[in-house]
Design an enzyme around this catalytic site. Structure first.
Site, mmCIF file in Angstrom:
data_model
loop_
_atom_site.group_PDB
_atom_site.id
_atom_site.type_symbol
_atom_site.label_atom_id
_atom_site.label_comp_id
_atom_site.label_asym_id
_atom_site.label_seq_id
_atom_site.Cartn_x
_atom_site.Cartn_y
_atom_site.Cartn_z
ATOM 1 N N GLY A 69 0.778 -1.386 0.147
ATOM 2 C CA GLY A 69 -0.006 -0.227 0.021
ATOM 3 C C GLY A 69 0.864 1.492 0.337
ATOM 4 O O GLY A 69 0.476 1.844 -0.991
ATOM 5 N N THR A 70 2.039 1.353 0.701
ATOM 6 C CA THR A 70 2.836 2.541 0.890
ATOM 7 C C THR A 70 3.442 2.818 -0.719
ATOM 8 O O THR A 70 2.926 3.926 -0.960
ATOM 9 C CB THR A 70 3.369 2.371 1.939
ATOM 10 N N GLN A 177 -7.595 -1.046 3.202
ATOM 11 C CA GLN A 177 -8.432 -2.104 4.941
ATOM 12 C C GLN A 177 -9.892 -2.114 4.416
ATOM 13 O O GLN A 177 -10.523 -3.213 4.407
ATOM 14 C CB GLN A 177 -9.138 -0.534 5.488
ATOM 15 N N SER A 197 -2.982 -3.911 -0.797
ATOM 16 C CA SER A 197 -2.375 -4.447 0.037
ATOM 17 C C SER A 197 -2.659 -5.730 -0.517
ATOM 18 O O SER A 197 -3.868 -6.361 0.914
ATOM 19 C CB SER A 197 -1.992 -4.240 0.898
ATOM 20 N N HIS A 199 -1.006 -8.435 2.400
ATOM 21 C CA HIS A 199 -1.778 -8.641 3.343
ATOM 22 C C HIS A 199 -1.878 -8.292 4.460
ATOM 23 O O HIS A 199 -2.669 -8.722 5.601
ATOM 24 C CB HIS A 199 0.141 -8.133 4.649
ATOM 25 N N THR A 235 12.422 -6.754 -10.389
ATOM 26 C CA THR A 235 11.449 -8.234 -11.075
ATOM 27 C C THR A 235 10.438 -8.372 -9.582
ATOM 28 O O THR A 235 10.397 -7.676 -8.701
ATOM 29 C CB THR A 235 12.200 -9.286 -10.347
ATOM 30 N N CYS A 325 1.265 1.250 10.920
ATOM 31 C CA CYS A 325 2.373 2.956 10.216
ATOM 32 C C CYS A 325 2.814 3.908 11.379
ATOM 33 O O CYS A 325 3.457 4.774 11.244
ATOM 34 C CB CYS A 325 2.127 2.700 9.401
#
Length: 383
Positions: A69-70, A177, A197, A199, A235, A325
């Site tokens: 996400g970041t 989210q 994201s 995870h 990659t 974060c």
């Protein structure tokens, strides 16, 4: 340890883990290599891209894979800024955005962009009238997350997207989210870009993606990048992409079941807090359709969130004081500022978040434990 921090990260799904190992050992070729081994990896990659695009209701040509996400937020915003045809350097963003967004905004402000931050109302939502009044002729971009990671409120993306379209403003939304927790098929095509994201949906860490409207012509932030049609260098992690795709298929298939279960868990947890309800303030939308049930952001008057988190941890419960974060910084969570909390109130904030392994009995036990901690704290204060 009983885990109640699923909004921070989720455990890797067993089937997703098996797919990761299989792809890493059997489809190990670089997807950009021209030989047959690379071709097999490339074919798998494009199958994953197509499947994820179908799950999201978007054009696969606008889907790019990132490290999460970041990075996705950064690259998406830079892509939109390079593509805008409208003159101006005014950007509107939510005050409660993820820390990665605020980092980007700080950088853009140093480059001469004017940034306007919008607070949240008492329901944890953006005020539409305030948004409209904030728009200028020079406004080129709106940045607003779909679901707040700390209180779980859901912004009306469709209505906000219409405001942007009517004013020729590009719209980036952080879907980290919401993807896998809400059906985004109807909303995803309405925004100029969004991020997600792996995870957060029981996929691997270090993998995610960005959607950028294929009708926009953007310039690569990293010149000369050959991967993902120039969107990013490096990659591609095909094993993680494949594992994330499996995790996405599974979580979306269970979406109706999960939504109902999280509603029940939320109600049960809040009910267990009734003995201390005069001290508890839960930040949530009044309309349940605007609230993600598995995230509960609250504060307990007179008790610092970090102390409550440590006490819960000591008793075998993993909860949070906010976005992972942001944890560890001295400044309060952005959502506290957006809601207009005082410094002392912000320090009292904690977050409880449920996941697929959360059991009703554990939710009730956590609530009872928090009540006991509060009573013990009050008894100690009297002495």
């Amino acid at each position: 340890m009983k885990y109640f921090d699923y909004a921070a990260t989720t455990p890797l799904d067993t089937e997703a883990a098996e797919v990761y190992v299989k792809v890493a050992t059997e489809y190990f070729g670089n997807s950009s290599s021209l030989h047959d081994i690379g071709g097999q990896s490339a074919a798998l990659l494009e199958n994953c891209r197509e499947e994820l695009a179908n799950l999201m209701g978007i054009d696969k040509n606008g889907l790019f894979f990132t490290s999460g996400g970041t990075e996705g937020n950064f690259l998406a915003i830079e892509a939109l800024l390079s593509s805008t045809k409208k003159e101006g350097k005014h950007i509107i963003a939510g005050m409660a955005e993820h820390s990665s967004i605020h980092g980007i905004l700080t950088r853009l402000k140093e480059k001469g962009y004017e940034i306007t931050l919008l607070p949240l109302n008492e329901n944890g939502l953006i005020d539409h009238e305030q948004l409209v009044h904030t728009i200028k002729r020079e406004t080129i971009l709106l940045i607003l997350q779909h679901v707040n990671s700390e209180i779980g409120t859901i912004q009306p993306i469709d209505k906000i997207a219409k405001i942007c379209k009517d004013n020729e403003i590009l719209f980036h939304s952080d879907f980290v989210q919401s993807f896998g927790k809400i059906d985004i098929k109807r909303l995803a095509p309405l925004v100029s870009s969004f991020t997600f994201s792996g995870h957060k949906i029981y996929g691997p860490k270090g993998i995610g993606g960005v959607y950028v409207d294929p009708q926009l012509k953007w310039e690569p932030f990293f010149p000369g990048s050959s991967h993902e049609r120039g969107f990013r260098p490096g990659t591609l992690n095909v094993p993680a992409i494949a594992a994330m795709t499996v995790a996405a298929q599974k979580i979306i298939a269970k979406l109706p079941e999960d939504l109902n279960r999280y509603e029940l868990l939320r109600k049960a947890f809040i009910k267990t807090l009734e003995p201390i309800e005069e001290k508890v303030k839960i930040y949530q939308a009044a309309d349940t359709s605007r609230q993600l049930a598995n995230i509960i952001g609250l504060r307990i008057s007179g008790i610092q969130g970090q102390w409550m988190m440590l006490e819960c941890n000591r008793h075998g419960f993993a909860i949070s004081t906010g976005s992972a974060c942001q944890v560890g910084r001295q400044s309060p969570a952005k959502v506290a500022q957006a809601l207009g909390l005082t410094s002392d109130e912000a320090k009292e904030f904690i977050r409880i978040s449920f996941g697929q392994s959360t059991r009703l009995e554990d939710v009730v036990e956590l609530g009872e434990r928090i009540v006991n901690i509060v009573h013990a704290f009050e008894a100690a204060a009297v002495i």
